[in-house]
Design a protein around this motif. Structure first.
Motif, PDB file in Angstrom:
ATOM      1  N   GLU A  13       1.709 -18.172  -0.665  1.00  0.00           N
ATOM      2  CA  GLU A  13       2.216 -19.506  -1.146  1.00  0.00           C
ATOM      3  C   GLU A  13       2.917 -19.297  -2.405  1.00  0.00           C
ATOM      4  O   GLU A  13       3.735 -20.129  -2.841  1.00  0.00           O
ATOM      5  CB  GLU A  13       1.452 -20.666  -1.082  1.00  0.00           C
ATOM      6  N   ILE A  14       2.590 -18.378  -3.126  1.00  0.00           N
ATOM      7  CA  ILE A  14       2.983 -18.118  -4.681  1.00  0.00           C
ATOM      8  C   ILE A  14       3.628 -16.518  -4.529  1.00  0.00           C
ATOM      9  O   ILE A  14       3.382 -15.624  -3.793  1.00  0.00           O
ATOM     10  CB  ILE A  14       2.093 -18.383  -5.609  1.00  0.00           C
ATOM     11  N   GLU A  15       4.305 -16.381  -5.725  1.00  0.00           N
ATOM     12  CA  GLU A  15       4.827 -14.763  -5.861  1.00  0.00           C
ATOM     13  C   GLU A  15       4.250 -14.506  -7.143  1.00  0.00           C
ATOM     14  O   GLU A  15       3.911 -15.153  -8.062  1.00  0.00           O
ATOM     15  CB  GLU A  15       6.392 -15.006  -5.717  1.00  0.00           C
ATOM     16  N   PRO A  16       4.346 -13.192  -7.459  1.00  0.00           N
ATOM     17  CA  PRO A  16       3.883 -12.817  -8.598  1.00  0.00           C
ATOM     18  C   PRO A  16       4.385 -13.222  -9.931  1.00  0.00           C
ATOM     19  O   PRO A  16       3.905 -12.937 -10.946  1.00  0.00           O
ATOM     20  CB  PRO A  16       4.177 -10.917  -8.675  1.00  0.00           C
ATOM     21  N   THR A  17       5.792 -13.808 -10.150  1.00  0.00           N
ATOM     22  CA  THR A  17       6.328 -14.471 -11.134  1.00  0.00           C
ATOM     23  C   THR A  17       5.520 -15.585 -11.532  1.00  0.00           C
ATOM     24  O   THR A  17       5.796 -16.050 -12.667  1.00  0.00           O
ATOM     25  CB  THR A  17       7.800 -14.533 -11.201  1.00  0.00           C
ATOM     26  N   ASP A  18       4.804 -16.144 -10.328  1.00  0.00           N
ATOM     27  CA  ASP A  18       4.115 -17.314 -10.713  1.00  0.00           C
ATOM     28  C   ASP A  18       2.805 -16.884 -11.456  1.00  0.00           C
ATOM     29  O   ASP A  18       2.009 -17.870 -11.934  1.00  0.00           O
ATOM     30  CB  ASP A  18       3.699 -18.232  -9.406  1.00  0.00           C
ATOM     31  N   LYS A  25       0.788  -1.163   0.009  1.00  0.00           N
ATOM     32  CA  LYS A  25       0.015   0.121   0.051  1.00  0.00           C
ATOM     33  C   LYS A  25       0.740   1.309  -0.031  1.00  0.00           C
ATOM     34  O   LYS A  25       0.323   2.233  -0.333  1.00  0.00           O
ATOM     35  CB  LYS A  25      -0.906  -0.077   1.297  1.00  0.00           C
ATOM     36  N   GLY A  26       2.066   1.280   0.501  1.00  0.00           N
ATOM     37  CA  GLY A  26       2.963   2.419   0.728  1.00  0.00           C
ATOM     38  C   GLY A  26       2.271   3.203   1.660  1.00  0.00           C
ATOM     39  O   GLY A  26       1.640   2.918   2.528  1.00  0.00           O
ATOM     40  N   TYR A  27       2.220   4.659   1.218  1.00  0.00           N
ATOM     41  CA  TYR A  27       1.523   5.484   2.489  1.00  0.00           C
ATOM     42  C   TYR A  27       0.281   5.978   1.716  1.00  0.00           C
ATOM     43  O   TYR A  27      -0.205   6.982   1.821  1.00  0.00           O
ATOM     44  CB  TYR A  27       2.331   6.689   2.586  1.00  0.00           C
ATOM     45  N   GLU A  28      -0.445   4.941   1.402  1.00  0.00           N
ATOM     46  CA  GLU A  28      -1.769   5.071   1.174  1.00  0.00           C
ATOM     47  C   GLU A  28      -2.615   4.075   1.758  1.00  0.00           C
ATOM     48  O   GLU A  28      -2.315   2.751   1.748  1.00  0.00           O
ATOM     49  CB  GLU A  28      -2.107   4.960  -0.301  1.00  0.00           C
ATOM     50  N   PRO A  29      -3.646   4.365   2.539  1.00  0.00           N
ATOM     51  CA  PRO A  29      -4.556   3.482   3.191  1.00  0.00           C
ATOM     52  C   PRO A  29      -5.216   2.515   2.253  1.00  0.00           C
ATOM     53  O   PRO A  29      -6.667   2.344   2.749  1.00  0.00           O
ATOM     54  CB  PRO A  29      -5.397   4.224   4.217  1.00  0.00           C
ATOM     55  N   ARG A  30      -4.996   2.199   1.291  1.00  0.00           N
ATOM     56  CA  ARG A  30      -5.650   0.969   0.625  1.00  0.00           C
ATOM     57  C   ARG A  30      -5.117  -0.341   0.676  1.00  0.00           C
ATOM     58  O   ARG A  30      -4.282  -0.641   1.446  1.00  0.00           O
ATOM     59  CB  ARG A  30      -5.364   1.122  -1.205  1.00  0.00           C
ATOM     60  N   LYS A  31      -6.049  -1.391   0.085  1.00  0.00           N
ATOM     61  CA  LYS A  31      -5.797  -2.665   0.455  1.00  0.00           C
ATOM     62  C   LYS A  31      -4.437  -2.978  -0.264  1.00  0.00           C
ATOM     63  O   LYS A  31      -4.459  -2.436  -1.371  1.00  0.00           O
ATOM     64  CB  LYS A  31      -6.940  -3.685   0.124  1.00  0.00           C
ATOM     65  N   THR A  32      -3.751  -3.929   0.318  1.00  0.00           N
ATOM     66  CA  THR A  32      -2.480  -4.490  -0.424  1.00  0.00           C
ATOM     67  C   THR A  32      -2.934  -5.507  -1.381  1.00  0.00           C
ATOM     68  O   THR A  32      -4.150  -6.246  -1.216  1.00  0.00           O
ATOM     69  CB  THR A  32      -1.701  -5.137   0.541  1.00  0.00           C
ATOM     70  N   LEU A  33      -2.517  -5.563  -2.536  1.00  0.00           N
ATOM     71  CA  LEU A  33      -2.894  -6.561  -3.736  1.00  0.00           C
ATOM     72  C   LEU A  33      -2.462  -7.842  -3.521  1.00  0.00           C
ATOM     73  O   LEU A  33      -1.212  -8.251  -3.472  1.00  0.00           O
ATOM     74  CB  LEU A  33      -2.381  -6.020  -4.977  1.00  0.00           C
ATOM     75  N   SER A  34      -3.301  -8.892  -3.496  1.00  0.00           N
ATOM     76  CA  SER A  34      -2.933 -10.368  -3.606  1.00  0.00           C
ATOM     77  C   SER A  34      -2.357 -10.612  -4.705  1.00  0.00           C
ATOM     78  O   SER A  34      -2.516 -10.235  -5.779  1.00  0.00           O
ATOM     79  CB  SER A  34      -4.105 -11.110  -3.139  1.00  0.00           C
ATOM     80  N   VAL A  35      -1.541 -11.819  -4.654  1.00  0.00           N
ATOM     81  CA  VAL A  35      -0.854 -12.257  -6.013  1.00  0.00           C
ATOM     82  C   VAL A  35      -1.829 -12.785  -6.874  1.00  0.00           C
ATOM     83  O   VAL A  35      -1.780 -12.366  -8.122  1.00  0.00           O
ATOM     84  CB  VAL A  35       0.115 -13.556  -5.549  1.00  0.00           C
ATOM     85  N   GLU A  36      -3.133 -13.067  -6.566  1.00  0.00           N
ATOM     86  CA  GLU A  36      -4.109 -13.525  -7.538  1.00  0.00           C
ATOM     87  C   GLU A  36      -4.760 -12.460  -8.266  1.00  0.00           C
ATOM     88  O   GLU A  36      -4.855 -12.665  -9.419  1.00  0.00           O
ATOM     89  CB  GLU A  36      -5.167 -14.328  -6.871  1.00  0.00           C
TER      90      GLU A  36
END
Length: 427
Positions: free
Chosen positions: A220-225, A179-190
């Motif tokens: 359990e997975i990363e963005p490159t997956d 999210k950085g300095y933004e109060p938004r949701k973090t993005l899931s890998v999916e």
């Protein structure tokens, strides 16, 4: 002396301890699931190391040009194995996460290209890299333009806006997972995978880069997956396991990584040079410990969310949501709350616990920032730390803890400081 008495000797009142301990007990099933995932990721790291034939010789360093540095080259193979990519660049010469991101961008963009962020505003320190805020050496100075599509009010991707923003000059898409300095949701890998698939269906040649900072080993997975051409991160966050003293990584398609290597060193030299300077053992051992360290930090973030949400503060993620990075945002609505929280984190540190953090004009930011981190590695945010800009909505961003027990004490100490300052009243 029992644990409760030990907390008292560290300045924690009985009611603060009891309030926090009751919440910890209620979180046991969630913590068990985090431990299960950490076990899986631990085995993934182990396999990546074994498949790369890591040997004792890999732990030794080189000086000078660093030609034929076995430890450096093998470590990069380990990262490529771990992220399931063609290549990786893992170097102490990459000074921080912002440097790693700038390196990936500047090496894979050319004058006349356009950079697109489909997830809204990037992290503050990237604004000067891109040229959103004027800075010497920015992408803007080299004729590289920037386009941004904000998330929809509900946090979804604006697919129609993204489609309209992509043009013949769009060369690279940067996706900030955290999210950085933004109060938004973090993005899931999916979700990142869905976004990448959408972009690739429009133009398959667009490079999709993910800022993976704070996200490694959380899932359990990363963005490159799920299709990312590059993942980029800092070694003094999750993958360094608290032992890496410096460094960053870029893992991805061979061409993208080679471009970054030529930019880091020199055209004609690339990955062939760059001495490891005796830090190889820390890089390897830190990576080996990273899944367990990340798990402890995740538990700390969940505890923080539950403690402060029950006290009426807005928290992102909330107390029950699934986690996709180690950062916990807590909005206090006033600077006093941010400062008191950070004082609590500093007071819980093993190093410089006697220091009082103060807001200051930190390079790369457009407002005063307060940072609390009594760390063994300066600036390491996989260690217990908290920071935030002193500007509305006055949110603090908490992360880290090399052990779950330290993360737990750090959060309890923030609650003690908030109570002392009259900013919270326990039920």
């Amino acid at each position: 002396m029992n644990v409760r008495n030990m907390y008292q000797t560290l300045g924690i009142d009985e009611d603060v301890y009891t309030y926090a301990e009751n919440i910890c007990t209620s979180l046991k099933s969630r913590f068990d699931e985090i431990d299960r995932r950490a076990e899986l990721n631990q085995l993934k790291v182990l396999k990546a190391m074994q498949d790369a034939n890591v040997s004792e010789a890999c732990l030794l360093g080189t000086t000078g040009y660093g030609y034929n540095d076995l430890g450096r080259d093998t470590l990069e193979q380990v990262y490529a194995n771990l992220f399931h990519t063609q290549d990786a660049l893992v170097r102490p010469q990459i000074t921080c996460g912002t440097h790693a991101l700038a390196l990936a961008l500047m090496s894979n963009l050319r004058p006349g290209d356009e950079l697109l962020s489909p997830v809204g505003k990037p992290y503050d320190t990237l604004e000067e890299v891109i040229g959103i805020r004027e800075s010497r050496g920015s992408l803007k100075e080299y004729g590289i333009t920037y386009s941004q599509v904000n998330l929809l009010p509900n946090g979804d991707f604006d697919y129609e806006g993204i489609k309209n923003a992509i043009n013949e000059r769009t060369r690279l898409v940067t996706i900030q997972r955290s999210k950085g300095y933004e109060p938004r949701k973090t993005l899931s890998v999916e979700r990142i995978g869905e976004l990448i698939s959408f972009i690739k269906n429009i133009r398959s040649d667009i490079i999709c880069m993910v800022d993976n900072c704070y996200g490694e080993f959380v899932q359990e997975i990363e963005p490159t997956d799920v299709g990312a051409d590059m993942v980029v991160g800092s070694l003094i966050k999750n993958p360094g396991g608290g032992l890496a003293p410096i460094g960053g990584y870029i893992a991805g398609r061979k061409e993208c990584v080679e471009n970054a290597a030529y930019r880091l060193t020199s055209p004609g030299l690339g990955k062939e040079v760059g001495a490891s300077l005796g830090v190889s053992a820390s890089f390897y051992q830190g990576l080996f410990l990273a899944p367990t360290v990340t798990a402890g930090a995740l538990k700390g973030a969940i505890l923080a969310a539950n403690i402060y949400e029950k006290l009426g503060f807005s928290v992102v993620p909330n107390a029950t949501e699934e986690r996709f990075d180690i950062i916990q945002a807590i909005t206090f609505g006033n600077p006093e709350g941010v400062i008191a929280f950070c004082k609590g984190i500093q007071a819980a540190a093993p190093v410089d616990s006697f220091v009082t953090p103060e807001p200051w004009d930190m390079p790369g930011y457009d407002a005063k920032v307060i940072m609390a981190a009594g760390a063994f590695v300066s600036g390491s945010s996989i260690e217990l730390s908290a920071d935030g800009p002193i500007k509305p909505p006055y949110a603090v961003y908490f992360q880290g803890g090399l052990t779950w027990y330290h993360a737990k004490y750090g959060i309890i100490r923030t609650l003690q400081e908030m109570k002392k300052s009259g900013l919270v009243r326990l039920p």
